[in-house]
Design a protein around this motif. Structure first.
Motif, PDB file in Angstrom:
ATOM      1  N   LEU A 104     -52.882 -16.826 -73.558  1.00 16.20           N
ATOM      2  CA  LEU A 104     -51.795 -15.902 -73.241  1.00 16.20           C
ATOM      3  C   LEU A 104     -51.684 -15.613 -71.753  1.00 16.20           C
ATOM      4  CD1 LEU A 104     -51.887 -13.371 -76.203  1.00 16.20           C
ATOM      5  CD2 LEU A 104     -50.115 -15.063 -75.685  1.00 16.20           C
ATOM      6  N   ARG A 105     -52.788 -15.364 -71.082  1.00 16.33           N
ATOM      7  CA  ARG A 105     -52.662 -14.991 -69.685  1.00 16.33           C
ATOM      8  C   ARG A 105     -52.585 -16.202 -68.759  1.00 16.33           C
ATOM      9  NH1 ARG A 105     -56.935 -11.081 -67.711  1.00 16.33           N
ATOM     10  NH2 ARG A 105     -56.549 -10.115 -69.727  1.00 16.33           N
ATOM     11  N   LEU A 106     -52.919 -17.377 -69.227  1.00 13.27           N
ATOM     12  CA  LEU A 106     -52.910 -18.554 -68.360  1.00 13.27           C
ATOM     13  C   LEU A 106     -51.713 -19.453 -68.578  1.00 13.27           C
ATOM     14  CD1 LEU A 106     -56.692 -19.521 -68.422  1.00 13.27           C
ATOM     15  CD2 LEU A 106     -55.460 -18.165 -66.706  1.00 13.27           C
ATOM     16  N   GLY A 107     -51.079 -19.345 -69.723  1.00  8.33           N
ATOM     17  CA  GLY A 107     -49.910 -20.164 -69.987  1.00  8.33           C
ATOM     18  C   GLY A 107     -50.251 -21.486 -70.634  1.00  8.33           C
ATOM     19  N   PRO A 108     -49.416 -22.522 -70.457  1.00  9.64           N
ATOM     20  CA  PRO A 108     -48.340 -22.557 -69.463  1.00  9.64           C
ATOM     21  C   PRO A 108     -47.071 -21.838 -69.894  1.00  9.64           C
ATOM     22  CG  PRO A 108     -48.391 -24.618 -70.640  1.00  9.64           C
ATOM     23  CD  PRO A 108     -49.551 -23.800 -71.163  1.00  9.64           C
ATOM     24  N   TYR A 109     -46.320 -21.349 -68.910  1.00  8.22           N
ATOM     25  CA  TYR A 109     -45.037 -20.715 -69.094  1.00  8.22           C
ATOM     26  C   TYR A 109     -44.007 -21.444 -68.227  1.00  8.22           C
ATOM     27  CZ  TYR A 109     -47.512 -16.782 -71.267  1.00  8.22           C
ATOM     28  OH  TYR A 109     -48.277 -16.003 -72.101  1.00  8.22           O
ATOM     29  N   PRO A 110     -43.314 -22.407 -68.807  1.00  2.20           N
ATOM     30  CA  PRO A 110     -42.352 -23.166 -68.003  1.00  2.20           C
ATOM     31  C   PRO A 110     -41.027 -22.457 -67.758  1.00  2.20           C
ATOM     32  CG  PRO A 110     -42.434 -24.015 -70.229  1.00  2.20           C
ATOM     33  CD  PRO A 110     -43.518 -22.980 -70.134  1.00  2.20           C
ATOM     34  N   TYR A 111     -40.744 -21.413 -68.542  1.00  2.00           N
ATOM     35  CA  TYR A 111     -39.461 -20.727 -68.421  1.00  2.00           C
ATOM     36  C   TYR A 111     -39.666 -19.334 -67.837  1.00  2.00           C
ATOM     37  CZ  TYR A 111     -38.349 -24.434 -71.706  1.00  2.00           C
ATOM     38  OH  TYR A 111     -38.216 -25.652 -72.314  1.00  2.00           O
ATOM     39  N   TRP A 112     -38.803 -19.001 -66.871  1.00  2.00           N
ATOM     40  CA  TRP A 112     -38.926 -17.735 -66.158  1.00  2.00           C
ATOM     41  C   TRP A 112     -37.568 -17.084 -65.970  1.00  2.00           C
ATOM     42  CZ3 TRP A 112     -43.606 -15.687 -64.509  1.00  2.00           C
ATOM     43  CH2 TRP A 112     -44.721 -16.533 -64.672  1.00  2.00           C
ATOM     44  N   GLY A 113     -37.560 -15.766 -65.998  1.00  2.00           N
ATOM     45  CA  GLY A 113     -36.352 -15.029 -65.662  1.00  2.00           C
ATOM     46  C   GLY A 113     -36.248 -14.811 -64.164  1.00  2.00           C
ATOM     47  N   GLN A 114     -35.197 -14.119 -63.759  1.00  2.00           N
ATOM     48  CA  GLN A 114     -34.947 -13.874 -62.344  1.00  2.00           C
ATOM     49  C   GLN A 114     -35.701 -12.666 -61.805  1.00  2.00           C
ATOM     50  OE1 GLN A 114     -33.112 -15.927 -60.239  1.00  2.00           O
ATOM     51  NE2 GLN A 114     -33.375 -17.231 -62.039  1.00  2.00           N
ATOM     52  N   GLY A 115     -36.202 -11.841 -62.696  1.00  2.00           N
ATOM     53  CA  GLY A 115     -36.989 -10.696 -62.271  1.00  2.00           C
ATOM     54  C   GLY A 115     -36.190  -9.409 -62.215  1.00  2.00           C
ATOM     55  N   THR A 116     -36.901  -8.310 -62.349  1.00  2.00           N
ATOM     56  CA  THR A 116     -36.309  -6.980 -62.214  1.00  2.00           C
ATOM     57  C   THR A 116     -37.276  -6.123 -61.404  1.00  2.00           C
ATOM     58  OG1 THR A 116     -35.331  -5.112 -63.426  1.00  2.00           O
ATOM     59  CG2 THR A 116     -37.274  -6.120 -64.407  1.00  2.00           C
ATOM     60  N   GLN A 117     -36.733  -5.366 -60.464  1.00  2.00           N
ATOM     61  CA  GLN A 117     -37.567  -4.603 -59.536  1.00  2.00           C
ATOM     62  C   GLN A 117     -37.983  -3.269 -60.141  1.00  2.00           C
ATOM     63  OE1 GLN A 117     -38.811  -5.544 -56.525  1.00  2.00           O
ATOM     64  NE2 GLN A 117     -39.890  -3.577 -56.389  1.00  2.00           N
ATOM     65  N   VAL A 118     -39.255  -2.972 -60.021  1.00  2.00           N
ATOM     66  CA  VAL A 118     -39.801  -1.672 -60.408  1.00  2.00           C
ATOM     67  C   VAL A 118     -40.406  -1.043 -59.164  1.00  2.00           C
ATOM     68  CG1 VAL A 118     -41.560  -0.472 -61.747  1.00  2.00           C
ATOM     69  CG2 VAL A 118     -40.233  -2.323 -62.794  1.00  2.00           C
ATOM     70  N   THR A 119     -39.958   0.159 -58.831  1.00  2.00           N
ATOM     71  CA  THR A 119     -40.468   0.876 -57.675  1.00  2.00           C
ATOM     72  C   THR A 119     -40.965   2.239 -58.135  1.00  2.00           C
ATOM     73  OG1 THR A 119     -38.906  -0.242 -56.197  1.00  2.00           O
ATOM     74  CG2 THR A 119     -39.972   1.751 -55.373  1.00  2.00           C
ATOM     75  N   VAL A 120     -42.224   2.515 -57.854  1.00  2.00           N
ATOM     76  CA  VAL A 120     -42.834   3.779 -58.253  1.00  2.00           C
ATOM     77  C   VAL A 120     -43.151   4.564 -56.992  1.00  2.00           C
ATOM     78  CG1 VAL A 120     -44.671   4.887 -59.555  1.00  2.00           C
ATOM     79  CG2 VAL A 120     -43.842   2.621 -60.250  1.00  2.00           C
ATOM     80  N   SER A 121     -42.528   5.728 -56.869  1.00  2.00           N
ATOM     81  CA  SER A 121     -42.734   6.563 -55.691  1.00  2.00           C
ATOM     82  C   SER A 121     -43.866   7.553 -55.930  1.00  2.00           C
ATOM     83  CB  SER A 121     -41.459   7.306 -55.340  1.00  2.00           C
ATOM     84  OG  SER A 121     -41.096   8.191 -56.383  1.00  2.00           O
TER      85      SER A 121
END
Length: 122
Positions: A104-121
């Motif tokens: 699970l943590r090593l993959g492989p993962y050939p497909y990826w999304g574009q990402g979403t930003q998380v900002t914690v102040s």
């Protein structure tokens, strides 16, 4: 091909919560596992959490264990990451990934999304 689209990122104060969503489409039958990874500025991408479609077994990075929960909705082809007790060090771009991960943590993962930003102040 498999397409992944993340949503749910944003700005939150420390101690707050966010839920990230990942919508999958395309040849989803080829997927056996999905994961969330993150990358902070100037740092390498790191594993956050992953889940198997069949059986629902999960794995978490030590840094998020007990605070984050990954889940899936097979009928809707969705994967979620519930993030609680957020810390400033959780600030990063979060990416959804999919594949036939042997581990699970090593993959492989050939497909990826574009990402979403998380900002914690703080």
């Amino acid at each position: 091909q498999v397409q992944l689209v993340e949503s749910g990122g944003g700005l939150v104060q420390a101690g707050g919560s966010l839920r990230l969503s990942c919508a999958t489409s395309g040849r989803t039958y080829s997927i056996s596992a999905m994961g969330w990874f993150r990358q902070a500025p100037g740092k390498e991408r790191e594993f956050v959490a992953a889940i198997r479609w069949s059986g629902g077994s999960t794995d978490y990075a030590d840094s998020v264990k007990g605070r984050f929960t990954i889940s899936r909705d097979g009928a809707q082809n969705m994967v979620y990451l519930q993030m609680n007790s957020l810390k400033p060090q959780d600030t990063a771009a979060y990416y959804c990934a999919a594949g036939q991960a042997r581990q699970l943590r090593l993959g492989p993962y050939p497909y990826w999304g574009q990402g979403t930003q998380v900002t914690v102040s703080s």
